[in-house]
Enzyme design. Structure first.
Site, PDB file in Angstrom:
ATOM      1  N   HIS A 287      19.717   2.574  11.149  1.00  0.00           N
ATOM      2  CA  HIS A 287      20.990   1.868  11.247  1.00  0.00           C
ATOM      3  C   HIS A 287      21.746   1.759   9.926  1.00  0.00           C
ATOM      4  CE1 HIS A 287      23.972  -0.862  12.797  1.00  0.00           C
ATOM      5  NE2 HIS A 287      23.634  -1.791  11.931  1.00  0.00           N
TER       6      HIS A 287
ATOM      7  N   ASP B 123      28.581  -0.658  10.734  1.00  0.00           N
ATOM      8  CA  ASP B 123      28.156  -1.739  11.625  1.00  0.00           C
ATOM      9  C   ASP B 123      29.407  -2.546  12.010  1.00  0.00           C
ATOM     10  OD1 ASP B 123      25.709  -3.349  12.741  1.00  0.00           O
ATOM     11  OD2 ASP B 123      26.863  -4.846  11.622  1.00  0.00           O
TER      12      ASP B 123
END
Length: 321
Positions: free
Chosen positions: A298, A99
């Site tokens: 994610h 991320d």
């Protein structure tokens, strides 16, 4: 055993977790996470012969949280990694990020290839500096409703997320995971400014198997002082675009690895799928074609720890040191 200590780096004190001996591997978390997001990686990487260090990056966890918004630019964040490598008594390191940690890892390799043995990014692909500032571009494209723009408004997301920290984090982790019913769709993360971002996020009655109540406890504790420091990273996106002008069109040249989930929304951002397809031709030292993890959302290294660990160990042990 994972041990913990504080290290003075680049004008701030960073909390780090570390385990193992051998070549240094720095693991950089994203939002809204902490060093704990790498807890599945410590043992396997240490057993493979590496010194594994994961900091709470500035603005997070037990690390310092400077007050100034512009203390969170990409140059500050890369500076923290550079300083950490030196503070640990090392001359080089492998750098791995997920991320927001991925842009920090990619930019560390881009700006200081002399210090980076190899770089791996999870979820967020290598940097591609576009022709326009990203916040301004998304403001125009989505009428100010893209989540970057929502976060960029001073104090708004800070207040929403801090009302109930545990619920905020539970919603985030479920909504962006491969377990959420809508995962894998191409709908962009748009926010109703009147209702906030969390209003439409599902709140699971039972957490996914890979994210336990203990994980949520640790994460909630790490945000006990609020979200502002972490959110200030987003508020520097246009400033980062200005600061990185000297590296426009530059590519990462050190050995590199990229992994992402096929149910992760980030690789589906406008223009990103096409960019990922072009990576093997753009990056001369991409170790293998981008690794696409089936059914993964994610939270790459937490949702698919075995597959991520296998790919990382293979990359770290076989890439030139």
């Amino acid at each position: 055993m994972v041990t913990h200590r504080m290290v003075d780096v680049n004008g701030v004190r960073l909390h780090i977790a570390e385990q193992g001996e051998g070549p240094l591997v720095v693991l950089l978390h994203g939002f809204p996470e902490s060093w704990h997001s790498w807890h599945h990686q410590f043992g396997p990487l240490a057993e493979a012969g590496f010194r594994v260090v994961a900091p709470d990056q500035r603005g997070y966890g037990r690390s310092d949280r400077p007050d100034a918004v512009d203390a969170y630019t990409i140059l500050h964040l890369v500076g923290d990694v550079v300083g950490l490598i030196g503070a640990l008594g090392e001359k080089k390191a492998y750098v791995v990020g997920h991320d927001w940690g991925a842009p920090v890892a990619w930019h560390t390799a881009l700006l200081r290839p002399d210090l980076v043995r190899g770089v791996a990014g999870l979820s967020v692909p290598p940097p591609l500096r576009g022709p326009h500032p990203p916040l301004a571009s998304m403001e125009e494209r989505f009428g100010g409703r893209f989540y970057w723009n929502y976060i960029a408004r001073a104090g708004v997301a800070d207040a929403e997320f801090a009302k109930d920290t545990r619920t905020t984090l539970r919603k985030f982790f479920y909504a962006a995971s491969g377990d959420a019913p809508h995962a894998g769709g191409l709908q962009q993360p748009l926010v109703d400014p009147e209702r906030g971002w969390l209003a439409d996020m599902p709140d699971p009655e039972v957490l996914p198997d890979w994210f336990t109540e203990d994980d949520l406890d640790a994460l909630t504790e790490s945000f006990s002082q609020g979200f502002t420091g972490a959110l200030n990273w987003y508020r520097n996106m246009d400033r980062n675009w200005e600061l990185t002008a000297p590296w426009h069109s530059a590519v990462v040249t050190v050995p590199a690895l990229y992994l992402y989930g096929d149910r992760d929304l980030v690789p589906a951002f406008p223009g990103t799928p096409e960019f990922i397809e072009r990576l093997p031709t753009l990056m001369p030292n991409l170790w293998r074609p981008p690794v696409r993890l089936a059914g993964c959302g994610h939270w790459t290294q937490q949702e698919r720890p075995a597959e991520v660990n296998e790919a990382l160990v293979d990359f770290l042990t076989r890439s030139p040191s």
